[in-house]
Design a protein around this motif. Structure first.
Motif, PDB file in Angstrom:
ATOM      1  N   GLY A 189      -8.087   6.442  -2.598  1.00 58.42           N
ATOM      2  CA  GLY A 189      -8.649   7.641  -2.001  1.00 58.42           C
ATOM      3  C   GLY A 189      -7.720   8.826  -2.220  1.00 58.42           C
ATOM      4  N   GLY A 190      -8.309  10.022  -2.178  1.00 56.18           N
ATOM      5  CA  GLY A 190      -7.509  11.223  -2.367  1.00 56.18           C
ATOM      6  C   GLY A 190      -8.193  12.394  -1.715  1.00 56.18           C
ATOM      7  N   THR A 191      -7.588  13.566  -1.828  1.00 56.58           N
ATOM      8  CA  THR A 191      -8.185  14.715  -1.171  1.00 56.58           C
ATOM      9  C   THR A 191      -9.331  15.268  -2.002  1.00 56.58           C
ATOM     10  N   ARG A 192     -10.350  15.748  -1.318  1.00 51.95           N
ATOM     11  CA  ARG A 192     -11.492  16.338  -2.026  1.00 51.95           C
ATOM     12  C   ARG A 192     -11.314  17.843  -2.171  1.00 51.95           C
ATOM     13  N   ASP A 193     -10.362  18.405  -1.466  1.00 52.73           N
ATOM     14  CA  ASP A 193     -10.127  19.848  -1.621  1.00 52.73           C
ATOM     15  C   ASP A 193      -8.628  20.131  -1.590  1.00 52.73           C
ATOM     16  N   ASP A 194      -8.101  20.591  -0.449  1.00 47.84           N
ATOM     17  CA  ASP A 194      -6.672  20.903  -0.379  1.00 47.84           C
ATOM     18  C   ASP A 194      -5.844  19.640  -0.138  1.00 47.84           C
ATOM     19  N   ALA A 195      -4.654  19.601  -0.721  1.00 45.78           N
ATOM     20  CA  ALA A 195      -3.713  18.540  -0.385  1.00 45.78           C
ATOM     21  C   ALA A 195      -3.137  18.864   1.001  1.00 45.78           C
ATOM     22  N   ALA A 196      -2.552  17.847   1.652  1.00 41.73           N
ATOM     23  CA  ALA A 196      -2.004  18.054   2.997  1.00 41.73           C
ATOM     24  C   ALA A 196      -0.971  19.186   2.991  1.00 41.73           C
ATOM     25  N   GLY A 197      -0.074  19.169   2.020  1.00 40.60           N
ATOM     26  CA  GLY A 197       0.979  20.185   1.954  1.00 40.60           C
ATOM     27  C   GLY A 197       0.415  21.586   1.772  1.00 40.60           C
ATOM     28  N   GLU A 198      -0.677  21.658   0.996  1.00 45.03           N
ATOM     29  CA  GLU A 198      -1.339  22.939   0.775  1.00 45.03           C
ATOM     30  C   GLU A 198      -1.905  23.474   2.099  1.00 45.03           C
ATOM     31  N   ALA A 199      -2.515  22.574   2.874  1.00 46.52           N
ATOM     32  CA  ALA A 199      -3.069  22.974   4.171  1.00 46.52           C
ATOM     33  C   ALA A 199      -1.954  23.487   5.082  1.00 46.52           C
ATOM     34  N   PHE A 200      -0.808  22.811   5.061  1.00 46.15           N
ATOM     35  CA  PHE A 200       0.341  23.271   5.855  1.00 46.15           C
ATOM     36  C   PHE A 200       0.757  24.679   5.411  1.00 46.15           C
ATOM     37  N   ASP A 201       0.855  24.903   4.101  1.00 47.10           N
ATOM     38  CA  ASP A 201       1.257  26.214   3.594  1.00 47.10           C
ATOM     39  C   ASP A 201       0.280  27.296   4.028  1.00 47.10           C
ATOM     40  N   LYS A 202      -1.023  27.008   3.900  1.00 46.34           N
ATOM     41  CA  LYS A 202      -2.033  28.019   4.219  1.00 46.34           C
ATOM     42  C   LYS A 202      -2.011  28.373   5.708  1.00 46.34           C
ATOM     43  N   VAL A 203      -1.963  27.350   6.537  1.00 47.78           N
ATOM     44  CA  VAL A 203      -1.978  27.624   7.975  1.00 47.78           C
ATOM     45  C   VAL A 203      -0.664  28.291   8.404  1.00 47.78           C
ATOM     46  N   ALA A 204       0.439  27.870   7.804  1.00 47.98           N
ATOM     47  CA  ALA A 204       1.720  28.511   8.135  1.00 47.98           C
ATOM     48  C   ALA A 204       1.657  30.006   7.819  1.00 47.98           C
ATOM     49  N   MET A 209       0.875  -1.175   0.000  1.00 48.79           N
ATOM     50  CA  MET A 209       0.000   0.000   0.000  1.00 48.79           C
ATOM     51  C   MET A 209       0.911   1.224   0.000  1.00 48.79           C
ATOM     52  N   ALA A 210       0.549   2.241  -0.787  1.00 46.73           N
ATOM     53  CA  ALA A 210       1.369   3.456  -0.822  1.00 46.73           C
ATOM     54  C   ALA A 210       0.563   4.646  -0.321  1.00 46.73           C
ATOM     55  N   LEU A 211       1.239   5.492   0.429  1.00 45.52           N
ATOM     56  CA  LEU A 211       0.639   6.739   0.910  1.00 45.52           C
ATOM     57  C   LEU A 211       1.479   7.883   0.350  1.00 45.52           C
ATOM     58  N   ILE A 212       0.849   8.693  -0.497  1.00 37.09           N
ATOM     59  CA  ILE A 212       1.588   9.803  -1.107  1.00 37.09           C
ATOM     60  C   ILE A 212       1.057  11.115  -0.555  1.00 37.09           C
ATOM     61  N   VAL A 213       1.908  11.848   0.124  1.00 35.75           N
ATOM     62  CA  VAL A 213       1.491  13.135   0.690  1.00 35.75           C
ATOM     63  C   VAL A 213       2.490  14.205   0.283  1.00 35.75           C
ATOM     64  N   SER A 214       1.975  15.226  -0.413  1.00 38.07           N
ATOM     65  CA  SER A 214       2.878  16.285  -0.874  1.00 38.07           C
ATOM     66  C   SER A 214       2.101  17.584  -0.983  1.00 38.07           C
ATOM     67  N   GLY A 215       2.761  18.600  -1.534  1.00 38.65           N
ATOM     68  CA  GLY A 215       2.122  19.904  -1.692  1.00 38.65           C
ATOM     69  C   GLY A 215       0.898  19.838  -2.589  1.00 38.65           C
ATOM     70  N   GLY A 216       0.897  18.907  -3.525  1.00 35.07           N
ATOM     71  CA  GLY A 216      -0.218  18.834  -4.460  1.00 35.07           C
ATOM     72  C   GLY A 216      -1.079  17.598  -4.289  1.00 35.07           C
ATOM     73  N   HIS A 217      -0.655  16.662  -3.459  1.00 40.98           N
ATOM     74  CA  HIS A 217      -1.356  15.378  -3.399  1.00 40.98           C
ATOM     75  C   HIS A 217      -1.479  14.804  -1.996  1.00 40.98           C
ATOM     76  N   THR A 218      -2.582  14.123  -1.762  1.00 42.64           N
ATOM     77  CA  THR A 218      -2.748  13.302  -0.566  1.00 42.64           C
ATOM     78  C   THR A 218      -3.485  12.083  -1.059  1.00 42.64           C
ATOM     79  N   GLU A 219      -2.793  10.990  -1.289  1.00 46.92           N
ATOM     80  CA  GLU A 219      -3.424   9.862  -1.937  1.00 46.92           C
ATOM     81  C   GLU A 219      -3.033   8.532  -1.322  1.00 46.92           C
ATOM     82  N   ILE A 220      -4.008   7.639  -1.286  1.00 48.48           N
ATOM     83  CA  ILE A 220      -3.758   6.268  -0.843  1.00 48.48           C
ATOM     84  C   ILE A 220      -3.883   5.385  -2.073  1.00 48.48           C
ATOM     85  N   VAL A 221      -2.834   4.636  -2.354  1.00 53.14           N
ATOM     86  CA  VAL A 221      -2.760   3.901  -3.612  1.00 53.14           C
ATOM     87  C   VAL A 221      -2.358   2.458  -3.357  1.00 53.14           C
TER      88      VAL A 221
END
Lengths: 274, 338
Positions: free
Chosen positions: B160-175, B136-148
Motif C-alpha cells: 500500500g502507498g499514498t494516493r496523494d500526499d506523502a505523510a511528510g508532505e502533509a506535515f510540511d503543508k500544515v506546518a 513488514m516494513a513501514l516507510i514514511v518520509s517527505g516523499g513516501h508513505t508505504e507499507i512493504v
C-alpha cells in the motif's frame, strides 16, 4: 603529458585524449542527452583508441559551460571525481571557447574576421562570445582573440553589437576600399545550436553576405577542441585542483533570481501569520 | 577489503542531502557523512531542485573524501560502490550516479545502483545487527508513505502507498499554514508535545475496508477550514493544539494500517524507515498498537532515518551478494518503483 577531456555541455557527449604532441583520439555519442549513461564508455573508448591506460593520464579537463545545466554537471562531476581518485590536476575549458576553436580553420578559410559561438538558452536568450581570428606573424598559425565577453546575451543585443562592429570596420575602411563586401565578406562566422534557434533573426538583422553559418559537422560541442585548449593551458601551467573545477552556468537558478529580486512567492517565503 | 572485512561505499544524493558512508560486511557503519542543504532551502520554503543539484556538485568530492578518511580506509580498499539511482530529483540523483561511476571507473571497483526505498529499509540492518527478513516494513518520509512486505533480502512487495500526499508532505503543508515553517516534520513534532491531541477532531482517513493505502491531502484542507472558522469566530488559535491534533490524525492511521498489514501477512516484526519514522508520536503509537498484537517494532536511530549513505551501502552489499550485476552504464531513474 596525457590529458583526458570531457564535453557534455551540448546535445551529444564526447571524450578525447590528447598527448603533448597534439595527437588526439576521441569518442562521441550519437544519442542525444545520453551523457550520464554513456560517459564512462566514451572515456574508455577514447583511452583504448589512444592506447593509454588511465594510470598514465596527467590531467583531466572538462568543458565547464555554459550550456545545459544538467550536462555541465555530469561532465564536471565526472572530471572532479576522476581527478580526485587518480590524484591529478584539472583543466577548466569554456564550452564557447572550445566551440570557437573547433571552427577556427573553417572560419579563416571562409575569410571571416569574427568567430561567434552561440548557445541557445531559449526565449531569445543566448550564451555567446565573440573572438577575432588572427594570424600570428608567421602566417602559419591562427589564433583567437576575445573581443566580446562570454556571457548571456539577448540575441537582439548580440546582433546589434555585431552590426555596430561591422559599421565601425566599414568606417575605418571608407575611402580605401571600394567594396565593403570585398573587405568584409563572410565577416562573421556563427557556430553553435543558436543558429538552429535564431537563424531567421540573424538573417533579418545582418546584411546578406556578411556572415556564414558553420556546417552541421562542426556546429556542436566536441571534446577534441576542449582537449586542444586544455593542452595549451596545461603546458602553460593553467591548472586547478579538482575542487577548483567549477561549472560556469552563467545564470542563477530561477528561484535564486526571484529571491534576489524579491519576487519569490510570498506564500512560500513567509508562513501565514496568525 | 580491510582486516578481512568487505567494504562498501554508499553514495546518496536523491534529494537535499549529500551523503557518503563506508559500511563493513553490510552491517557495520565505519563512517557516515551527511552534508545537509536544509538551511539553503529554508529560504525558499522547500527544496529547489536546481539549487540542490548545484550544491550536490560542490559537496560531493569532500563528502566522499571525508567518508573514506573517517573510516580510515583508502579508495583502493573499497570492494563495492553502491549509489542511489532513484527515486528522487533527477538533477540531484545524477550527481551521485556520475560521481559513483567516475570513482568506480578510476579505481576499478564494481558499482551497483540502489533503489532509495530499499536503502531506507536496509537502515534497519545497520541498527539491528541480527535482523533478517522476513518482516513488514513501514516507510514514511517527505516523499513516501508505504507499507512493504519483505520476504527476503532485496525482495520488496509494496502492499500500500499514498494516493496523494506523502505523510511528510502533509506535515510540511500544515506546518506552513499554521506558521511553523519548513521543515514541517520536526517542527510539528515539537509543537505537538505541548498541545492536546484530542482538542480538534481531524478526520481519520482509512479509505475502503481493508485498504493499505493512504490519503492525506484532505487534512490540509481540514486544517485550513478550522483556522478560518476559528478566526471568523474571533477565537485565538492554539498552534500546539492544531499540531498535536493533526499529527495524531496522520500517525494513528499509519500505525493502524501497518499493524493490520503485519497481521494479515503473519509477520511478527514491523521495521520503520524514512525521515518521518523519527516522529516521536508515531514511534510511541506504533509500539502501543503493535504491542497489543504481540508484534515487535524495530526502528533505526534518527541519523539512519534521514537520507544517508550507510543505508545505501548496506542495500548495495546485499544486492551484490545476491548477484546484482555491476553497471557502468547506470542511469538515474527519478520515478523508480519499488
Amino acid at each position: 603529458m596525457k590529458i583526458l577531456a570531457i564535453e557534455t555541455t551540448g546535445k551529444y557527449g564526447s571524450a578525447a585524449v590528447i598527448d603533448e604532441t597534439g595527437l588526439i583520439f576521441s569518442a562521441a555519442s550519437n544519442e542525444e542527452m545520453n551523457h550520464l549513461k554513456g560517459m564512462m564508455s566514451l572515456i574508455d573508448e577514447a583511452l583504448s583508441e589512444a592506447g593509454i591506460k588511465k594510470s598514465e593520464l596527467t590531467h583531466i579537463a572538462a568543458s565547464v559551460g555554459p550550456g545545459s545545466f544538467t550536462g555541465i554537471r555530469i561532465g564536471v562531476v565526472t572530471a572532479r571525481v576522476m581527478a580526485q581518485m587518480l590524484d591529478l590536476p584539472c583543466v577548466s575549458v569554456s564550452s564557447l571557447e572550445a566551440m570557437a576553436e573547433r571552427v577556427l580553420d573553417a572560419a579563416v578559410s571562409a575569410g571571416s574576421l569574427y568567430v561567434v559561438p552561440v548557445i541557445n538558452a531559449r526565449r531569445h536568450q543566448t550564451y555567446a562570445g565573440v573572438w577575432e581570428a588572427e594570424f600570428t606573424s608567421d602566417y602559419e598559425k591562427k589564433t583567437l582573440c576575445p573581443v566580446m565577453e562570454e556571457k548571456q546575451y539577448m540575441i537582439e543585443d548580440l546582433l546589434d553589437a555585431l552590426s555596430a562592429r561591422i559599421t565601425e570596420k566599414e568606417a575605418e575602411a571608407s575611402g580605401r576600399v571600394q567594396s565593403l563586401k570585398a573587405m568584409l565578406g563572410n565577416a562573421v562566422y556563427f557556430t553553435g545550436d543558436g543558429i538552429d534557434a535564431y537563424e531567421e533573426m540573424i538573417r533579418n538583422s545582418l546584411p546578406e553576405g556578411l556572415y556564414v553559418f558553420a556546417g552541421e559537422d562542426l556546429r556542436y560541442q566536441h571534446a577534441e577542441s576542449v582537449a586542444r585548449i586544455a593542452l595549451r593551458k596545461a603546458v602553460s601551467g593553467d591548472t586547478l585542483t579538482y575542487s577548483g573545477l567549477m561549472p560556469e552556468y552563467m545564470r542563477l537558478a530561477e528561484a535564486e533570481q526571484r529571491l534576489r529580486a524579491g519576487t519569490l512567492s510570498d506564500r512560500i517565503r513567509k508562513p501565514v501569520k496568525l | 577489503m580491510k582486516d578481512g572485512r568487505f567494504l562498501t561505499l554508499g553514495i546518496e544524493t536523491s534529494c537535499d542531502e549529500t551523503a557518503a558512508s563506508v559500511v563493513a560486511d553490510g552491517r557495520f557503519v565505519m563512517s557516515n557523512v551527511i552534508s545537509s542543504q536544509i538551511d539553503i532551502h529554508t529560504a525558499y520554503g522547500g527544496v529547489v531542485p536546481e539549487i540542490a543539484s548545484r550544491k550536490h556538485l560542490e559537496c560531493i568530492n569532500d563528502v566522499i573524501g571525508k567518508a573514506l578518511d573517517d573510516a580510515c580506509v583508502s579508495a583502493g580498499e573499497i570492494d563495492l560502490i553502491g549509489v542511489t539511482y532513484g527515486p528522487g530529483l533527477v538533477g540531484a540523483l545524477l550527481i551521485g550516479v556520475a560521481a559513483a561511476k567516475a570513482m568506480a571507473y578510476a579505481c576499478d571497483i564494481p558499482l551497483v545502483g540502489v533503489n532509495h526505498m530499499h536503502g531506507h529499509i536496509a537502515a534497519n540492518y545497520l541498527e539491528h545487527k541480527d535482523l533478517e527478513p522476513p518482516f513488514m516494513a513501514l516507510i514514511v518520509s517527505g516523499g513516501h508513505t508505504e507499507i512493504v512486505n519483505v520476504p527476503e533480502y532485496n525482495k520488496c512487495e509494496k502492499l500500500g502507498g499514498t494516493r496523494d500526499d506523502a505523510a511528510g508532505e502533509a506535515f510540511d503543508k500544515v506546518a506552513r499554514v499554521i506558521g511553523l515553517g519548513y521543515p514541517g516534520g520536526p517542527k510539528i513534532d515539537r509543537a505537538a508535545k505541548e498541545g492536546d491531541r484530542e482538542s480538534i477532531a481531524f478526520k481519520r482517513v482509512y479509505l475502503e475496508q481493508g485498504s493499505l493505502d493512504f490519503s492525506f491531502s484532505g487534512l490540509k484542507t481540514q486544517a485550513l477550514n478550522y483556522l478560518n472558522q476559528e478566526r471568523q469566530a474571533g477565537r485565538e488559535i492554539n498552534v500546539d493544539n492544531v499540531a498535536a491534533s493533526f499529527q495524531e490524525a496522520v500517525v494513528e492511521v499509519i500505525a493502524d494500517k501497518a499493524v493490520m498489514a503485519a497481521e494479515k501477512y503473519g509477520q511478527k516484526r514491523i521495521v520503520m524507515a524514512g525521515g518521518v519514522a523519527s516522529n516521536s508520536r508515531l514511534r510511541t503509537l506504533m509500539e502501543e498498537k503493535a504491542g497489543e498484537k504481540g508484534i515487535d517494532v524495530l526502528k533505526p536511530s534518527p541519523v539512519l532515518c534521514t537520507d544517508n549513505g550507510a543505508m545505501i551501502a548496506s542495500a548495495a552489499y546485499y544486492a551484490y551478494r545476491a548477484g546484482a550485476k555491476p553497471d557502468l552504464e547506470l542511469d538515474a531513474v527519478p520515478g523508480l518503483e519499488f
